[in-house]
Write a protein that holds these residues in place. Structure first.
Motif, mmCIF file in Angstrom:
data_model
loop_
_atom_site.group_PDB
_atom_site.id
_atom_site.type_symbol
_atom_site.label_atom_id
_atom_site.label_comp_id
_atom_site.label_asym_id
_atom_site.label_seq_id
_atom_site.Cartn_x
_atom_site.Cartn_y
_atom_site.Cartn_z
ATOM 1 N N ASN A 1 0.849 -1.180 0.000
ATOM 2 C CA ASN A 1 0.000 0.000 0.000
ATOM 3 C C ASN A 1 0.890 1.238 0.000
ATOM 4 N N ALA A 2 0.705 2.105 -0.970
ATOM 5 C CA ALA A 2 1.507 3.324 -1.062
ATOM 6 C C ALA A 2 0.721 4.564 -0.631
ATOM 7 N N ALA A 3 -0.525 4.385 -0.275
ATOM 8 C CA ALA A 3 -1.347 5.527 0.123
ATOM 9 C C ALA A 3 -0.768 6.180 1.378
ATOM 10 N N ASN A 4 -0.727 7.476 1.380
ATOM 11 C CA ASN A 4 -0.230 8.275 2.507
ATOM 12 C C ASN A 4 1.239 8.027 2.820
ATOM 13 N N LYS A 5 2.003 7.545 1.853
ATOM 14 C CA LYS A 5 3.449 7.355 2.008
ATOM 15 C C LYS A 5 4.131 8.057 0.845
ATOM 16 N N SER A 6 5.352 8.501 1.075
ATOM 17 C CA SER A 6 6.128 8.991 -0.057
ATOM 18 C C SER A 6 6.497 7.794 -0.922
ATOM 19 N N ASP A 7 6.825 8.048 -2.173
ATOM 20 C CA ASP A 7 7.236 6.954 -3.057
ATOM 21 C C ASP A 7 8.433 6.215 -2.483
ATOM 22 N N VAL A 8 9.418 6.955 -1.975
ATOM 23 C CA VAL A 8 10.629 6.322 -1.440
ATOM 24 C C VAL A 8 10.292 5.456 -0.231
ATOM 25 N N GLU A 9 9.453 5.948 0.651
ATOM 26 C CA GLU A 9 9.062 5.171 1.830
ATOM 27 C C GLU A 9 8.348 3.882 1.427
ATOM 28 N N ALA A 10 7.400 3.990 0.493
ATOM 29 C CA ALA A 10 6.669 2.809 0.032
ATOM 30 C C ALA A 10 7.608 1.836 -0.664
ATOM 31 N N CYS A 11 8.509 2.364 -1.507
ATOM 32 C CA CYS A 11 9.460 1.503 -2.218
ATOM 33 C C CYS A 11 10.383 0.782 -1.255
ATOM 34 N N ASN A 12 10.896 1.505 -0.281
ATOM 35 C CA ASN A 12 11.794 0.869 0.690
ATOM 36 C C ASN A 12 11.062 -0.219 1.474
ATOM 37 N N TRP A 13 9.840 0.060 1.874
ATOM 38 C CA TRP A 13 9.096 -0.929 2.647
ATOM 39 C C TRP A 13 8.845 -2.195 1.831
ATOM 40 N N VAL A 14 8.418 -2.039 0.582
ATOM 41 C CA VAL A 14 8.120 -3.215 -0.229
ATOM 42 C C VAL A 14 9.403 -3.970 -0.562
ATOM 43 N N ALA A 15 10.504 -3.265 -0.785
ATOM 44 C CA ALA A 15 11.786 -3.946 -1.031
ATOM 45 C C ALA A 15 12.182 -4.777 0.182
ATOM 46 N N LEU A 16 11.963 -4.243 1.370
ATOM 47 C CA LEU A 16 12.299 -4.991 2.586
ATOM 48 C C LEU A 16 11.447 -6.245 2.720
ATOM 49 N N THR A 17 10.205 -6.216 2.269
ATOM 50 C CA THR A 17 9.395 -7.437 2.357
ATOM 51 C C THR A 17 9.937 -8.516 1.424
ATOM 52 N N VAL A 18 10.429 -8.107 0.255
ATOM 53 C CA VAL A 18 11.052 -9.071 -0.663
ATOM 54 C C VAL A 18 12.326 -9.626 -0.034
ATOM 55 N N LEU A 19 13.159 -8.745 0.516
ATOM 56 C CA LEU A 19 14.423 -9.180 1.124
ATOM 57 C C LEU A 19 14.178 -10.079 2.335
ATOM 58 N N LYS A 20 13.159 -9.780 3.114
ATOM 59 C CA LYS A 20 12.828 -10.618 4.275
ATOM 60 C C LYS A 20 12.436 -12.025 3.820
ATOM 61 N N ALA A 21 11.662 -12.131 2.744
ATOM 62 C CA ALA A 21 11.287 -13.449 2.219
ATOM 63 C C ALA A 21 12.525 -14.194 1.723
#
Length: 147
Positions: free
Chosen positions: A74-94
């Motif tokens: 979900n990128a709503a109410n987040k900056s693009d960089v914040e949303a991108c970093n969060w989703v990248a971390l979910t991939v890296l965690k997996a």
């Protein structure tokens, strides 16, 4: 009256796909993300190291198979960089969890693979952010590397 409603519905349908048509491409530094407090909060514990293709890494002792991680957030109410970093971390965690289960201590030769288009950089990963969602797809090889 029915014609007016039909025209209004058709107009809404015609423009609806454009409402979230934004899909902005970002290249962001992987190492900076891995060193961030956000990475620790996400559970990236350092037991598995991540190396983009072209980045220096210790000698590979064994390769243990390839994998693709594809996540959206979900990128709503987040900056693009914040949303991108969060989703990248979910991939890296997996990747981290699967690497541990396999006995690997690294994921090497990582490239971005968004919509099956390869993007390779020794420093940056690729993310696409829209109004509602941000997405990251990474492809890499599980490996055992030396110290």
């Amino acid at each position: 009256m029915k014609q007016i409603i039909a025209i209004a519905v058709l107009a809404l349908l015609a423009f609806a796909p454009q409402a979230d048509a934004r899909n902005t491409r970002h290249e962001l530094p992987l190492q900076e993300l891995l060193n961030s407090p956000m990475a620790r909060e996400a559970g990236i514990d350092g037991s598995v190291r991540f190396y983009l293709r072209g980045a220096a890494h210790p000698p590979i002792q064994s390769r243990m198979g390839d994998d693709i991680g594809n996540r959206k957030t979900n990128a709503a109410n987040k900056s693009d960089v914040e949303a991108c970093n969060w989703v990248a971390l979910t991939v890296l965690k997996a990747f981290q969890e699967k690497a541990k289960a396999m006995g690997a201590n690294a994921v090497v030769d990582m490239v971005s693979f968004y919509k099956r288009r390869e993007f390779s950089s020794p420093t940056n990963y690729e993310c696409y952010a829209g109004t509602i969602l941000a997405g990251v797809t990474l492809k890499g090889t599980y490996a055992k590397v030396g110290n």
